[in-house]
Design an enzyme around this catalytic site. Structure first.
Site, PDB file in Angstrom:
ATOM      1  N   GLY A 211      21.408 -18.334 -48.795  1.00 42.42           N
ATOM      2  CA  GLY A 211      20.748 -18.854 -50.027  1.00 42.42           C
ATOM      3  C   GLY A 211      20.370 -20.429 -49.799  1.00 42.42           C
ATOM      4  CB  ILE A 213      23.818 -24.071 -52.371  1.00 42.93           C
ATOM      5  CG1 ILE A 213      23.005 -24.277 -53.751  1.00 42.93           C
ATOM      6  CG2 ILE A 213      24.970 -25.152 -51.867  1.00 42.93           C
ATOM      7  CD1 ILE A 213      24.250 -24.081 -54.584  1.00 42.93           C
ATOM      8  CD  GLU A 232      32.513 -13.698 -46.017  1.00 42.27           C
ATOM      9  OE1 GLU A 232      31.757 -13.217 -47.045  1.00 42.27           O
ATOM     10  OE2 GLU A 232      33.559 -13.937 -46.334  1.00 42.27           O
TER      11      GLU A 232
END
Length: 429
Positions: A211, A213, A232
């Protein structure tokens, strides 16, 4: 190599019977050919339970008119089934790291597992490619595994290799993986990325998702040194840093010089980068998200998002009030793992407001909101207005620190709420 049990998708999914529980490999690896063939059998099937992490692409099994044939239980809610939660789909709250134990310890029996794998090597081993996560434990425990053999799936290592002998049926396909194309971060996301990058130290081990950020953070790390990745999931934002030698894993204590992950999502560029790349280890999520493993690496910097946070530090990341939006996922696995790491920094990163201008820093979470990260686990919170350190701060100090990184339009309102709750004057900032 000759592939045993080779058949059409329509033939393969006949293995699925009424009353079965079927796990579908998720993310960019969602095996769409098999999913469509299964859905086409709906008139013949009753009470088939579908389980998965978030999937991408078509999910016809959640159609309301097929409710007698299929019901879905998601471990994490993707955008493609979000509107079906409470109807033909439901959500199972669980830490990502705990899902493999559901299968391995017999809490959840799996009848059929649908996977998307690379073609076999000369020894008969296929690769799970971009999605190992919970799938390797499902293959171990599932009664029957149906594999679509797909040359578009990159060949990855770690725990990703599965022998053809494990597959009850194989289907030859050439199917493009779902691609998540990077979009330019907003000006708020750029500022958040800059604020977070300033507290990331050389030699840190990074965990971050996908995403605006995370990609903004990565764009500000071009002058850092000796970063590692144990996460992850990852996207192609790290590729440039690897190619420039900024991410090299040299300081890691577990899996040094390796990028360790459970699944990946990005464009074809990322999948080609992963293909046959020994630097990347795709591992069982029970290992990747184990706090005992995470904490061994130095300066683990975990960057996770949230929907809202109250001014005591309670983080809601899975729901909007009572409406489920995503899931617990691995946030707490890494928030705690980072906190236990020497020099680690668990960070919650949020824009100060929603797209409609509503403050995400609030006196109280919405009624019914789920607390994913507790106030005792919250340490750093970053918005476009700065970074608040909550660790070791009392409730009033936390409230003041979070108020200071809230959107200016909402600070007066937060000041009033803080005064009403704590009944004393606050320092002026």
């Amino acid at each position: 190599m000759k592939i045993p049990n080779l058949m059409t998708a329509q033939e393969a999914v006949k293995i699925i019977k009424s009353g079965n529980r079927v796990l579908i490999q998720g993310g960019s690896a969602t095996p769409q050919t098999l999913v469509r063939a299964m859905v086409a059998r709906a008139p013949e099937l009753k009470n088939v339970e579908i389980v998965h992490l978030h999937t991408e692409g078509e999910c016809g099994y959640t159609a309301p008119e097929l409710r007698e044939s299929f019901q879905t239980n998601a471990f994490f809610i993707g955008g493609n089934i979000r509107q079906r939660i409470g109807d033909t789909a439901d959500y199972i709250p669980i830490f990502l790291s705990d899902i493999p134990s559901l299968f391995r310890e017999g809490y959840m029996k799996l009848d059929v597992v649908l996977v998307n794998v690379s073609p076999p090597d000369k020894h008969g081993f296929c690769s799970l490619g971009v999605s190992v996560d919970i799938v390797i434990s499902a293959i171990e425990q599932g009664q029957s595994v149906i594999a679509q053999i797909n040359p578009r799936m990159p060949r990855t290592f770690g725990d990703a290799l599965v022998h053809l002998n494990n597959f009850a049926a194989c289907v030859a396909v050439e199917e493009e993986l779902h691609e998540m194309i990077l979009t330019a971060p907003t000006k708020e996301e750029v500022l958040i990325g800059k604020n977070i990058a300033e507290i990331i130290e050389d030699g840190a081990t990074l965990q971050m998702g996908i995403g605006g950020i995370p990609n903004a953070v990565l764009s500000f790390l071009k002058n850092h040194k000796d970063l590692g990745v144990h996460t992850e999931m990852f996207s192609e934002g790290i590729v440039d840093l690897v190619e420039k030698g900024i991410v090299n894993g040299s300081q890691k204590k577990t899996n040094p010089y390796k990028i360790v992950s459970g699944f990946a999502m990005g464009s074809r560029r990322l999948y080609d980068f992963m293909d046959d790349n020994p630097e990347i280890e795709m591992r069982d999520i029970a290992y990747v998200n184990d706090t005992a493993v995470i904490r061994q690496n130095p300066k683990v910097t975990a960057i996770n998002s949230a929907i809202e946070i109250d001014f005591t530090g309670q983080v809601c990341a899975d729901s909007i009030g009572t409406r489920m939006f995503s899931g617990v996922g691995g946030q707490m696995d890494f928030m705690r793992g980072a906190a236990l790491s020497k020099g680690g920094k668990p960070i919650i990163a949020i824009t100060s407001t929603t797209a409609k201008g509503v403050s995400k820093i609030v006196p109280m979470l919405k009624q019914g909101a789920g607390v994913v990260t507790t106030r005792a686990h919250a340490r750093y919170v970053a918005t476009e207005y700065g970074v608040a350190l909550l660790f070791g701060r009392n409730l009033k100090e936390r409230a003041q620190s979070l108020r200071d990184i809230a959107h200016p339009d909402h600070r007066e309102e937060l000041d009033k709420a803080i005064f009403e709750r704590f009944g004393s004057s606050l320092s002026v900032h």
